[in-house]
Structure formats: structure tokens, C-alpha cells
Design a protein around this motif. Sequence first.
Motif, PDB file in Angstrom:
ATOM      1  N   PRO A 184       0.817  -1.214   0.000  1.00  0.00           N
ATOM      2  CA  PRO A 184       0.000   0.000   0.000  1.00  0.00           C
ATOM      3  C   PRO A 184       0.852   1.267   0.000  1.00  0.00           C
ATOM      4  N   ALA A 185       0.336   2.293  -0.646  1.00  0.00           N
ATOM      5  CA  ALA A 185       1.007   3.594  -0.651  1.00  0.00           C
ATOM      6  C   ALA A 185       0.785   4.246   0.712  1.00  0.00           C
ATOM      7  N   VAL A 186       1.881   4.545   1.389  1.00  0.00           N
ATOM      8  CA  VAL A 186       1.830   5.106   2.737  1.00  0.00           C
ATOM      9  C   VAL A 186       2.216   6.578   2.687  1.00  0.00           C
ATOM     10  N   CYS A 187       1.494   7.400   3.455  1.00  0.00           N
ATOM     11  CA  CYS A 187       1.830   8.819   3.538  1.00  0.00           C
ATOM     12  C   CYS A 187       1.826   9.240   5.010  1.00  0.00           C
ATOM     13  N   THR A 188       2.419  10.366   5.268  1.00  0.00           N
ATOM     14  CA  THR A 188       2.495  10.901   6.627  1.00  0.00           C
ATOM     15  C   THR A 188       1.328  11.840   6.873  1.00  0.00           C
ATOM     16  N   GLY A 189       0.687  11.695   8.015  1.00  0.00           N
ATOM     17  CA  GLY A 189      -0.421  12.564   8.372  1.00  0.00           C
ATOM     18  C   GLY A 189       0.063  13.893   8.917  1.00  0.00           C
ATOM     19  N   LYS A 218      -7.519   3.970   2.717  1.00  0.00           N
ATOM     20  CA  LYS A 218      -8.168   2.778   3.277  1.00  0.00           C
ATOM     21  C   LYS A 218      -7.990   2.696   4.795  1.00  0.00           C
ATOM     22  N   GLU A 219      -6.934   3.322   5.309  1.00  0.00           N
ATOM     23  CA  GLU A 219      -6.608   3.186   6.730  1.00  0.00           C
ATOM     24  C   GLU A 219      -5.967   4.468   7.246  1.00  0.00           C
ATOM     25  N   VAL A 220      -6.376   4.862   8.445  1.00  0.00           N
ATOM     26  CA  VAL A 220      -5.759   5.996   9.143  1.00  0.00           C
ATOM     27  C   VAL A 220      -5.292   5.470  10.490  1.00  0.00           C
ATOM     28  N   GLN A 221      -4.001   5.614  10.788  1.00  0.00           N
ATOM     29  CA  GLN A 221      -3.456   5.048  12.009  1.00  0.00           C
ATOM     30  C   GLN A 221      -3.562   5.978  13.208  1.00  0.00           C
ATOM     31  N   GLY A 222      -3.941   7.231  12.972  1.00  0.00           N
ATOM     32  CA  GLY A 222      -4.174   8.189  14.052  1.00  0.00           C
ATOM     33  C   GLY A 222      -5.645   8.518  14.119  1.00  0.00           C
ATOM     34  N   TYR A 223      -5.948   9.781  14.374  1.00  0.00           N
ATOM     35  CA  TYR A 223      -7.343  10.204  14.417  1.00  0.00           C
ATOM     36  C   TYR A 223      -7.751  10.880  13.115  1.00  0.00           C
ATOM     37  N   VAL A 224      -9.061  11.011  12.903  1.00  0.00           N
ATOM     38  CA  VAL A 224      -9.619  11.727  11.760  1.00  0.00           C
ATOM     39  C   VAL A 224     -10.320  12.969  12.303  1.00  0.00           C
ATOM     40  N   LEU A 225      -9.906  14.138  11.810  1.00  0.00           N
ATOM     41  CA  LEU A 225     -10.504  15.407  12.213  1.00  0.00           C
ATOM     42  C   LEU A 225     -11.078  16.085  10.972  1.00  0.00           C
ATOM     43  N   ILE A 226     -12.377  16.326  10.989  1.00  0.00           N
ATOM     44  CA  ILE A 226     -13.048  17.041   9.896  1.00  0.00           C
ATOM     45  C   ILE A 226     -13.757  18.218  10.546  1.00  0.00           C
ATOM     46  N   ALA A 227     -13.232  19.434  10.341  1.00  0.00           N
ATOM     47  CA  ALA A 227     -13.781  20.597  11.050  1.00  0.00           C
ATOM     48  C   ALA A 227     -13.473  21.894  10.314  1.00  0.00           C
ATOM     49  N   GLU A 228     -14.309  22.892  10.579  1.00  0.00           N
ATOM     50  CA  GLU A 228     -14.111  24.260  10.069  1.00  0.00           C
ATOM     51  C   GLU A 228     -14.018  24.307   8.539  1.00  0.00           C
ATOM     52  N   ASN A 229     -14.789  23.461   7.881  1.00  0.00           N
ATOM     53  CA  ASN A 229     -14.784  23.397   6.419  1.00  0.00           C
ATOM     54  C   ASN A 229     -15.985  24.124   5.834  1.00  0.00           C
TER      55      ASN A 229
END
Length: 79
Positions: free
Chosen positions: A7-12, A62-73
Motif C-alpha cells: 500500500p502507498a503510505v503517507c504521513t499525516g 483505506k486506513e488511518v493510524q491516528g485520528y480523523v478530524l473534519i472541522a471548520e470546512n
Amino acid sequence: LSSRSVPAVCTGTDMKLLRPSSPENHYETLQHLYQGCQVVQGNLELTYLPHDANTTFLKDIKEVQGYVLIAENQVRQLE
């Protein structure tokens, strides 16, 4: 032999609700970080997106290893 692809991995990110100094650069940075990304190492923070933001760059995640924050959009939906 299996031909399973890695899988393609990226930094959050770790900005929390800190307002970006440049909203345009912030959106471009998010696109650059997550385009083609499948696994986010760290947090997926989607904040301060403009109303006309195209969020299809998130479609491969497909996967987030930390938290997901969706705000102020201002964007109405994530694609």
C-alpha cells in the motif's frame, strides 16, 4: 507467488484546529499529501477546506493510524 502490492503510505498531519496562514497553500498541501495515499501514518486532518474544494484526492485512503478530524470546512461533501 502472490502479487500483492504494497500500500502507498503517507504521513499525516498534527495541526489540530490551527488556522493555516494561506488557505490556498493549505488545500494544495493536503492534495499533495494524500493523492494516491492508501495508509495515513498519523492523523488525517481535513480542516478549512473552501466551498469549491475537490476532495477526490482522498478516494484511495483505506486506513488511518491516528485520528480523523473534519472541522471548520466550507466544502459541502467529501468524495
